[in-house]
Design a protein around this motif. Structure first.
Motif, PDB file in Angstrom:
ATOM      1  N   PRO A  61       0.725  -1.279  -0.092  1.00  0.00           N
ATOM      2  CA  PRO A  61       0.046  -0.137  -0.018  1.00  0.00           C
ATOM      3  C   PRO A  61       0.958   1.276  -0.020  1.00  0.00           C
ATOM      4  N   GLY A  62       2.130   1.073   0.260  1.00  0.00           N
ATOM      5  CA  GLY A  62       3.052   2.331   0.465  1.00  0.00           C
ATOM      6  C   GLY A  62       4.487   1.665   0.737  1.00  0.00           C
ATOM      7  N   PRO A  63       5.414   2.639   0.723  1.00  0.00           N
ATOM      8  CA  PRO A  63       5.342   3.952   0.126  1.00  0.00           C
ATOM      9  C   PRO A  63       5.204   4.096  -1.178  1.00  0.00           C
ATOM     10  N   ARG A  64       4.975   5.013  -1.997  1.00  0.00           N
ATOM     11  CA  ARG A  64       5.044   5.070  -3.437  1.00  0.00           C
ATOM     12  C   ARG A  64       6.299   5.870  -3.769  1.00  0.00           C
ATOM     13  N   PHE A  65       6.749   5.180  -5.083  1.00  0.00           N
ATOM     14  CA  PHE A  65       7.873   5.588  -5.904  1.00  0.00           C
ATOM     15  C   PHE A  65       7.834   6.362  -6.940  1.00  0.00           C
ATOM     16  N   HIS A  66       8.617   7.207  -7.240  1.00  0.00           N
ATOM     17  CA  HIS A  66       8.753   7.824  -8.478  1.00  0.00           C
ATOM     18  C   HIS A  66      10.286   8.008  -8.740  1.00  0.00           C
ATOM     19  N   TYR A  67      10.440   7.623  -9.923  1.00  0.00           N
ATOM     20  CA  TYR A  67      12.082   7.529 -10.129  1.00  0.00           C
ATOM     21  C   TYR A  67      12.165   8.291 -11.813  1.00  0.00           C
ATOM     22  N   LEU A  68      13.380   9.007 -11.555  1.00  0.00           N
ATOM     23  CA  LEU A  68      13.675   9.781 -12.991  1.00  0.00           C
ATOM     24  C   LEU A  68      15.061  10.356 -12.897  1.00  0.00           C
ATOM     25  N   ASP A  69      15.813   9.528 -13.992  1.00  0.00           N
ATOM     26  CA  ASP A  69      17.172  10.029 -14.109  1.00  0.00           C
ATOM     27  C   ASP A  69      18.007   9.756 -12.793  1.00  0.00           C
ATOM     28  N   GLY A  70      18.013   8.676 -12.202  1.00  0.00           N
ATOM     29  CA  GLY A  70      18.910   8.533 -10.903  1.00  0.00           C
ATOM     30  C   GLY A  70      18.119   9.245  -9.702  1.00  0.00           C
ATOM     31  N   ASP A  71      17.323   9.981  -9.743  1.00  0.00           N
ATOM     32  CA  ASP A  71      16.565  10.375  -8.514  1.00  0.00           C
ATOM     33  C   ASP A  71      15.284   9.786  -7.989  1.00  0.00           C
ATOM     34  N   LEU A  72      15.460   9.407  -6.773  1.00  0.00           N
ATOM     35  CA  LEU A  72      14.126   8.380  -6.490  1.00  0.00           C
ATOM     36  C   LEU A  72      13.571   9.039  -5.474  1.00  0.00           C
ATOM     37  N   GLU A  73      12.014   9.423  -5.721  1.00  0.00           N
ATOM     38  CA  GLU A  73      11.300  10.134  -4.671  1.00  0.00           C
ATOM     39  C   GLU A  73      10.445   9.071  -3.900  1.00  0.00           C
ATOM     40  N   ILE A  74      10.613   9.000  -2.595  1.00  0.00           N
ATOM     41  CA  ILE A  74       9.739   8.035  -1.762  1.00  0.00           C
ATOM     42  C   ILE A  74       8.633   8.877  -1.008  1.00  0.00           C
ATOM     43  N   MET A  75       7.608   8.355  -1.257  1.00  0.00           N
ATOM     44  CA  MET A  75       6.311   9.427  -0.869  1.00  0.00           C
ATOM     45  C   MET A  75       5.422   8.371   0.277  1.00  0.00           C
ATOM     46  N   THR A  76       5.073   8.887   1.244  1.00  0.00           N
ATOM     47  CA  THR A  76       3.947   8.327   2.162  1.00  0.00           C
ATOM     48  C   THR A  76       2.733   9.192   2.043  1.00  0.00           C
ATOM     49  N   THR A  77       1.519   8.606   1.907  1.00  0.00           N
ATOM     50  CA  THR A  77       0.424   9.492   1.812  1.00  0.00           C
ATOM     51  C   THR A  77      -0.120   9.879   3.236  1.00  0.00           C
ATOM     52  N   SER A  78      -1.205  10.330   3.222  1.00  0.00           N
ATOM     53  CA  SER A  78      -2.228  10.775   4.300  1.00  0.00           C
ATOM     54  C   SER A  78      -3.312  10.351   4.212  1.00  0.00           C
ATOM     55  N   SER A  79      -4.271  10.517   5.254  1.00  0.00           N
ATOM     56  CA  SER A  79      -5.843  10.103   5.167  1.00  0.00           C
ATOM     57  C   SER A  79      -6.515  11.325   4.153  1.00  0.00           C
ATOM     58  N   GLU A  80      -5.941  12.584   4.359  1.00  0.00           N
ATOM     59  CA  GLU A  80      -6.753  13.506   3.493  1.00  0.00           C
ATOM     60  C   GLU A  80      -6.255  13.217   2.058  1.00  0.00           C
ATOM     61  N   HIS A  81      -4.773  12.686   1.887  1.00  0.00           N
ATOM     62  CA  HIS A  81      -4.658  12.569   0.132  1.00  0.00           C
ATOM     63  C   HIS A  81      -5.490  11.470  -0.166  1.00  0.00           C
ATOM     64  N   GLU A  82      -5.685  10.357   0.584  1.00  0.00           N
ATOM     65  CA  GLU A  82      -6.339   9.004   0.110  1.00  0.00           C
ATOM     66  C   GLU A  82      -8.099   9.592  -0.281  1.00  0.00           C
ATOM     67  N   ARG A  83      -8.445  10.386   0.692  1.00  0.00           N
ATOM     68  CA  ARG A  83      -9.961  10.871   0.597  1.00  0.00           C
ATOM     69  C   ARG A  83     -10.136  11.449  -0.866  1.00  0.00           C
ATOM     70  N   ILE A  84      -9.164  12.662  -1.023  1.00  0.00           N
ATOM     71  CA  ILE A  84      -9.275  13.368  -2.112  1.00  0.00           C
ATOM     72  C   ILE A  84      -9.051  12.376  -3.565  1.00  0.00           C
ATOM     73  N   LYS A  85      -8.043  11.527  -3.351  1.00  0.00           N
ATOM     74  CA  LYS A  85      -8.114  10.580  -4.581  1.00  0.00           C
ATOM     75  C   LYS A  85      -9.277   9.751  -4.604  1.00  0.00           C
ATOM     76  N   LYS A  86      -9.910   9.254  -3.559  1.00  0.00           N
ATOM     77  CA  LYS A  86     -10.898   8.288  -3.726  1.00  0.00           C
ATOM     78  C   LYS A  86     -12.333   9.302  -4.168  1.00  0.00           C
ATOM     79  N   TRP A  87     -12.688  10.484  -4.034  1.00  0.00           N
ATOM     80  CA  TRP A  87     -13.544  11.256  -4.323  1.00  0.00           C
ATOM     81  C   TRP A  87     -13.411  11.400  -5.649  1.00  0.00           C
ATOM     82  N   ILE A  88     -12.187  12.002  -6.216  1.00  0.00           N
ATOM     83  CA  ILE A  88     -12.243  12.135  -7.870  1.00  0.00           C
ATOM     84  C   ILE A  88     -12.287  10.766  -8.559  1.00  0.00           C
TER      85      ILE A  88
END
Length: 222
Positions: A61-88
């Motif tokens: 379920p997490g964390p989420r990865f974004h990778y670009l040219d050697g840079d790795l972003e590691i992100m954990t979400t929040s309840s509000e993040h998940e609410r907005i995603k679900k609504w949309i």
């Protein structure tokens, strides 16, 4: 996440560690909701990125990865993040049902290309019409700023539209002719009958049922 990197191998009291964790935690937003937490690791090879992904598991379920040219972003979400995603996602399901086109929801399915040196895990994504290697539309919820360039990553996959929900509004970016970059547009080119203002208002409604009821009424009113 960042705190654990700074504390690794360091000698510090439990109180100092707790204080550091507290200070590095993203501050609550003005409305009191919690934002995401993210960190970017530089100099990560493609092989190491894949190893990290496998180590954490494909169905995590997490964390989420974004990778670009050697840079790795590691992100954990929040309840509000998940609410907005679900609504949309649910509101768009109503739109697709009423107006089409037929869609293949892909959710957070990973986009990855060793040749393009890019990897992404969108909040939601859709193929329009039929299943494709990469989606036509992706959604990113961004309650905080920073991280790798999502637009550049999605450009390399040829994603036609990228939607960001940030600063309490929806921002729509359409891939320009020739695929050289994105341009901000006021309305979706993929979903021309979508009332963006209506969608934004309904995302702000805290009740899921009331949000869908209001959105459906708006769709019916045309």
């Amino acid at each position: 996440m960042v705190a654990s990197l700074l504390l690794d191998g360091a000698s510090a009291s439990e109180t100092a560690r707790a204080d550091l964790v507290r200070l590095l935690r993203p501050e609550a937003r003005a409305d009191g909701t919690e934002p995401e937490a993210r960190a970017v690791l530089c100099g990560v090879s493609w092989t190491r990125y894949l190893e990290l992904d496998r180590a954490l598991g494909d169905d995590r379920p997490g964390p989420r990865f974004h990778y670009l040219d050697g840079d790795l972003e590691i992100m954990t979400t929040s309840s509000e993040h998940e609410r907005i995603k679900k609504w949309i996602a649910d509101l768009l399901a109503d739109y697709f049902y009423e107006f089409g086109p037929d869609v293949v929801p892909r959710g957070q399915a990973t986009l990855r290309s060793a040749f393009q040196q890019a990897g992404a895990e969108p909040d939601e994504s859709w193929c329009l019409g039929e299943e494709k290697e990469f989606p036509d539309l992706v959604l990113e919820i961004a309650l905080t700023s920073g991280g790798v360039s999502k637009l550049e990553a999605y450009r390399r996959f040829g994603v036609a539209e990228v939607w960001f929900r940030r600063r309490d509004r929806l921002e729509i970016f359409a891939l320009a002719a020739g695929g050289e970059g994105y341009e901000a547009v006021p309305r979706s080119r993929l979903l021309p009958r979508l009332d963006v203002g209506l969608l934004e208002r309904c995302v702000g409604i805290p009740s899921w049922r009331e949000a869908r009821r209001t959105f459906r009424a708006g769709l019916a009113a045309g």
